[in-house]
Scaffold this active site. Structure first.
Site, PDB file in Angstrom:
ATOM      1  N   LYS A 182      -2.957 -18.042 -11.726  1.00 11.97           N
ATOM      2  CA  LYS A 182      -2.425 -18.684 -10.524  1.00 11.97           C
ATOM      3  C   LYS A 182      -2.895 -17.940  -9.273  1.00 11.97           C
ATOM      4  O   LYS A 182      -2.523 -16.797  -9.032  1.00 11.97           O
ATOM      5  CB  LYS A 182      -0.897 -18.700 -10.512  1.00 11.97           C
ATOM      6  N   GLY A 234       0.105  -7.893  -6.459  1.00 17.74           N
ATOM      7  CA  GLY A 234       0.853  -8.435  -5.335  1.00 17.74           C
ATOM      8  C   GLY A 234       1.806  -7.391  -4.804  1.00 17.74           C
ATOM      9  O   GLY A 234       1.566  -6.192  -4.948  1.00 17.74           O
ATOM     10  N   THR A 236       5.157  -5.012  -4.188  1.00 16.04           N
ATOM     11  CA  THR A 236       6.026  -4.216  -5.052  1.00 16.04           C
ATOM     12  C   THR A 236       7.327  -4.962  -5.338  1.00 16.04           C
ATOM     13  O   THR A 236       7.864  -4.909  -6.446  1.00 16.04           O
ATOM     14  CB  THR A 236       6.297  -2.852  -4.396  1.00 16.04           C
ATOM     15  N   GLU A 237       7.786  -5.700  -4.337  1.00 10.81           N
ATOM     16  CA  GLU A 237       9.023  -6.466  -4.481  1.00 10.81           C
ATOM     17  C   GLU A 237       8.930  -7.474  -5.633  1.00 10.81           C
ATOM     18  O   GLU A 237       9.778  -7.507  -6.524  1.00 10.81           O
ATOM     19  CB  GLU A 237       9.228  -7.182  -3.149  1.00 10.81           C
ATOM     20  N   GLU A 256      -0.348  -4.234 -10.332  1.00 12.02           N
ATOM     21  CA  GLU A 256      -1.118  -3.598  -9.252  1.00 12.02           C
ATOM     22  C   GLU A 256      -0.417  -3.964  -7.958  1.00 12.02           C
ATOM     23  O   GLU A 256      -0.484  -5.105  -7.513  1.00 12.02           O
ATOM     24  CB  GLU A 256      -2.554  -4.143  -9.226  1.00 12.02           C
ATOM     25  N   CYS A 290      -4.644  -3.352  -0.247  1.00 12.33           N
ATOM     26  CA  CYS A 290      -3.562  -2.578  -0.864  1.00 12.33           C
ATOM     27  C   CYS A 290      -3.807  -1.082  -0.745  1.00 12.33           C
ATOM     28  O   CYS A 290      -2.881  -0.308  -0.599  1.00 12.33           O
ATOM     29  CB  CYS A 290      -3.422  -2.970  -2.320  1.00 12.33           C
ATOM     30  N   GLU A 387       4.465  -0.680   4.030  1.00  7.14           N
ATOM     31  CA  GLU A 387       3.142  -1.288   4.051  1.00  7.14           C
ATOM     32  C   GLU A 387       3.145  -2.394   5.106  1.00  7.14           C
ATOM     33  O   GLU A 387       3.926  -3.330   5.013  1.00  7.14           O
ATOM     34  CB  GLU A 387       2.857  -1.867   2.673  1.00  7.14           C
TER      35      GLU A 387
HETATM   36  P1  NAP Z   1       3.186 -11.399  -3.289  1.00  3.75           P
HETATM   37  O1  NAP Z   1       4.035 -12.121  -2.344  1.00  3.75           O
HETATM   38  O2  NAP Z   1       3.812 -10.482  -4.271  1.00  3.75           O
HETATM   39  O3  NAP Z   1       2.344 -12.508  -4.064  1.00  3.75           O
HETATM   40  C1  NAP Z   1       1.404 -12.222  -5.066  1.00  3.75           C
HETATM   41  C2  NAP Z   1       1.269 -13.412  -5.982  1.00  3.75           C
HETATM   42  O4  NAP Z   1       2.487 -13.602  -6.720  1.00  3.75           O
HETATM   43  C3  NAP Z   1       1.017 -14.730  -5.268  1.00  3.75           C
HETATM   44  O5  NAP Z   1       0.184 -15.532  -6.060  1.00  3.75           O
HETATM   45  C4  NAP Z   1       2.423 -15.299  -5.174  1.00  3.75           C
HETATM   46  O6  NAP Z   1       2.411 -16.671  -4.983  1.00  3.75           O
HETATM   47  C5  NAP Z   1       2.985 -14.909  -6.522  1.00  3.75           C
HETATM   48  N1  NAP Z   1       4.439 -14.852  -6.611  1.00  3.75           N
HETATM   49  C6  NAP Z   1       5.369 -14.832  -5.613  1.00  3.75           C
HETATM   50  N2  NAP Z   1       6.614 -14.762  -6.118  1.00  3.75           N
HETATM   51  C7  NAP Z   1       6.490 -14.721  -7.470  1.00  3.75           C
HETATM   52  C8  NAP Z   1       7.412 -14.624  -8.561  1.00  3.75           C
HETATM   53  N3  NAP Z   1       8.730 -14.547  -8.358  1.00  3.75           N
HETATM   54  N4  NAP Z   1       6.940 -14.594  -9.820  1.00  3.75           N
HETATM   55  C9  NAP Z   1       5.616 -14.645 -10.045  1.00  3.75           C
HETATM   56  N5  NAP Z   1       4.692 -14.747  -9.070  1.00  3.75           N
HETATM   57  C10 NAP Z   1       5.118 -14.776  -7.792  1.00  3.75           C
HETATM   58  O7  NAP Z   1       2.099 -10.535  -2.545  1.00  3.75           O
HETATM   59  P2  NAP Z   1       1.173 -11.014  -1.362  1.00  3.75           P
HETATM   60  O8  NAP Z   1       1.942 -10.870  -0.101  1.00  3.75           O
HETATM   61  O9  NAP Z   1       0.516 -12.290  -1.660  1.00  3.75           O
HETATM   62  O10 NAP Z   1       0.027  -9.901  -1.436  1.00  3.75           O
HETATM   63  C11 NAP Z   1       0.098  -8.724  -0.738  1.00  3.75           C
HETATM   64  C12 NAP Z   1       0.516  -7.570  -1.649  1.00  3.75           C
HETATM   65  O11 NAP Z   1      -0.398  -7.414  -2.709  1.00  3.75           O
HETATM   66  C13 NAP Z   1       0.507  -6.267  -0.913  1.00  3.75           C
HETATM   67  O12 NAP Z   1       1.684  -5.555  -1.183  1.00  3.75           O
HETATM   68  C14 NAP Z   1      -0.695  -5.538  -1.493  1.00  3.75           C
HETATM   69  O13 NAP Z   1      -0.608  -4.158  -1.422  1.00  3.75           O
HETATM   70  C15 NAP Z   1      -0.726  -6.045  -2.879  1.00  3.75           C
HETATM   71  N6  NAP Z   1      -2.046  -5.881  -3.472  1.00  3.75           N
HETATM   72  C16 NAP Z   1      -2.224  -4.917  -4.440  1.00  3.75           C
HETATM   73  C17 NAP Z   1      -3.465  -4.724  -5.011  1.00  3.75           C
HETATM   74  C18 NAP Z   1      -3.660  -3.664  -6.061  1.00  3.75           C
HETATM   75  O14 NAP Z   1      -4.674  -3.700  -6.732  1.00  3.75           O
HETATM   76  N7  NAP Z   1      -2.744  -2.731  -6.224  1.00  3.75           N
HETATM   77  C19 NAP Z   1      -4.537  -5.509  -4.631  1.00  3.75           C
HETATM   78  C20 NAP Z   1      -4.345  -6.474  -3.657  1.00  3.75           C
HETATM   79  C21 NAP Z   1      -3.082  -6.651  -3.092  1.00  3.75           C
HETATM   80  P3  NAP Z   1       2.319 -17.281  -3.492  1.00  3.75           P
HETATM   81  O15 NAP Z   1       1.127 -16.693  -2.827  1.00  3.75           O
HETATM   82  O16 NAP Z   1       2.126 -18.696  -3.716  1.00  3.75           O
HETATM   83  O17 NAP Z   1       3.586 -16.894  -2.812  1.00  3.75           O
END
Ligand code: NAP
Ligand code: MG
Length: 476
Positions: A182, A234, A236-237, A256, A290, A387
């Site tokens: 997804k 995505g 941490t939350e 991650e 990230c 962050e």
């Molecule tokens: P996010 O809100 O956690 O979303 C990540 C993904 O999870 C999206 O596809 C999101 O869908 C989906 N999602 C949301 N709620 C969910 C749930 N309850 N169950 C399953 N999936 C769910 O994060 P983001 O704001 O898109 O991305 C930014 C974060 O990613 C930052 O904290 C960044 O540090 C982290 N990141 C980490 C790495 C690493 O390798 N460590 C790499 C890149 C990014 P929707 O988009 O449709 O809401």
């Protein structure tokens, strides 16, 4: 000073249909629900296309297709056959690199210079790298005949849409798993283009399935009972939520998550080089990274010199049309992310830090934030702890190496760190003590498919990339 003439990359290389269906079992299928979501170009707010909001029933269909493909085809193929498909996919990505780069820039807002020169080459390299492992798994150190896990549920964010897809799909397929992925709600288009590439490569139906949607679709995928492995990148939350959901189910999990990396500059560092590294560390991809070097720790004795040079450098950054090849800073990915960056930056000022941005005109339409730095930041400030995920740098100082380590590690995160110094012994001393998955020395944001990437503490667990990345998809 000469002015730059506009140098826009042509959009004509991409052909975006007005609507997409879901990619299940090698076919484009209509969603069983009626809801659709629009994806926009964040640089202009123009609607690019509409994608399906996959329902629980859609997710179930995709998982069933992946299960069938796993049982009947993919798990029965020898590694060298799987490798052929992966090599084919890698080559098609290279052939279509320009088109994919433009599509990524349109949907995400990142500068074409980055999607073209960083994202796409790394995407292809990842598939080439894991294609090479597919028939050599017995030499990877995980036993004589390591087995795949089965069906992998993969959920990825919007900051590196196609690259995160590659990090997930390439090792999963090389190890013999099938996947349902997804993409993020705001950046689904390159994942859907990848579905076309799977067809072009004649990948057996059901080995890769792409379901678009929002958080709820991701949640349905993660909790599906017939999934063997969950891979999530995505926040941490959401990662914490997923860890709770998956606990006790027997599903394997890698996370991650976020970061708040320290980029540490010692007084003996090559200052001009360090300034380039600081800029790359926090302003690359608008800071939507990230492992971004969002906390600059600079030794007190050179703090003024570094800040002066850094400010001078920031005034030369070009913000604007992401498709222009001269652009350094593109658009913020969404209105929601822009609101979050604004909120935390305002809090930075309220808490007493000093805000600075170079003179910079923001376009009227779209989502934009100027490159920003904060001085006078204390460790307790929210902009030093949370962050921001935007082009905002918090600057702190230190006097001794021990203090630098202490401050760098004073974070719930531990994804990456940077060290700038002329002394090799100091680099090793620091690397031993920094609690971060990656420590870059005299460079920053360097990636290679052969090198593992992942976090400590609240930055998650498991590794992606390298021989380590195989472990996440093998029954070991
Ligand atoms: P996010 O809100 O956690 O979303 C990540 C993904 O999870 C999206 O596809 C999101 O869908 C989906 N999602 C949301 N709620 C969910 C749930 N309850 N169950 C399953 N999936 C769910 O994060 P983001 O704001 O898109 O991305 C930014 C974060 O990613 C930052 O904290 C960044 O540090 C982290 N990141 C980490 C790495 C690493 O390798 N460590 C790499 C890149 C990014 P929707 O988009 O449709 O809401
Ligand atoms: Mg978009």
């Amino acid at each position: 000073m000469f002015e730059y003439a506009p140098a826009p990359e042509s959009r004509d290389v991409v052909d975006i249909p007005s609507a997409y269906n879901l990619f299940v079992n090698g076919e484009w299928v209509e969603s069983l629900g009626d809801d659709r979501i629009k994806t926009v170009n964040p640089a202009s707010e123009e609607v690019l296309s509409e994608v399906a909001l996959a329902t629980e029933a859609d997710v179930d269909r995709a998982v069933q297709a992946a299960r069938k493909a796993y049982d009947e085809v993919w798990s029965t193929l020898p590694g060298r056959e799987r490798a052929k498909y992966l090599f084919r996919i890698a080559r098609i990505i290279q052939e279509r690199a320009r088109e994919l780069a433009v599509l990524e820039t349109l949907d995400n807002g990142k500068p074409i210079r980055e999607s073209r020169d960083v994202d796409l080459p790394l995407v292809a390299a990842h598939f080439f790298y894991y294609a090479g492992w597919a028939d050599k798994l017995r030499y990877a150190g995980y036993g004589e005949s390591p087995r795949a896990l089965g069906v992998a549920a993969q959920v990825i964010p919007w900051n590196f849409p196609l690259l995160m897809l590659a990090w997930k799909i390439a090792p999963a397929l090389a190890c013999g798993n099938t996947v349902v992925l997804k993409p993020a709600e705001t950046t689904p288009l390159t994942a859907l283009a990848f579905a076309e590439i799977c067809r072009q490569a004649d990948l057996p139906p059901g080995v890769v399935n792409i379901v678009t949607g929002a958080g709820e679709t991701g949640a349905a995928l993660v909790r599906h009972p017939d999934v063997n492995k969950v891979a999530f990148t995505g926040s941490t939350e959401v990662g914490r939520l997923i860890a709770r959901q998956v606990a006790g189910t027997g599903k394997r999990l890698t996370l991650e998550l976020g970061g708040k990396a320290a980029n540490i500059v010692f007084e003996d560092a090559a200052i001009d080089q360090a300034v380039e590294g600081i800029v790359n560390g926090i302003f690359f991809n608008q800071g939507h990274v990230c492992c971004a070097g969002s906390r600059l720790l600079v030794q007190e004795s050179v703090a003024d010199e570094v800040l002066t040079a850094l400010k001078r450098r920031l005034t030369t950054l070009r913000l604007g049309d992401p498709l222009d090849k001269n652009t350094d800073i593109g658009a913020i990915n969404s209105a929601a992310q822009l609101a979050k960056i604004r909120e935390l930056s305002d809090i930075g000022e309220q808490e007493g830090a000093q805000r600075w941005s170079p003179p910079c005109t923001l376009p009227d339409r779209g989502f934009w934030f100027p490159p920003t730095l904060f001085t006078g930041v204390a460790q307790s400030h929210r902009i030093a702890r949370e962050e921001i995920f935007g082009p905002v740098l918090s600057v702190l100082t230190f006097r001794t190496p021990a203090e630098a380590v202490e401050k760098a590690n004073n974070s719930p995160y531990g994804l990456s760190a940077g060290v700038w110094t002329e002394k090799g012994s100091r680099i090793l001393w620091m690397a031993d003590r920094l609690r971060a998955g990656v420590v870059w020395a005299n460079t920053f944001n360097k990636f290679d498919p052969a090198s593992p990437f992942g976090g400590y503490k609240e930055s998650g667990y498991g590794r992606e990339g390298g021989v380590h990345g195989l472990e996440a998809y093998l029954n070991v």
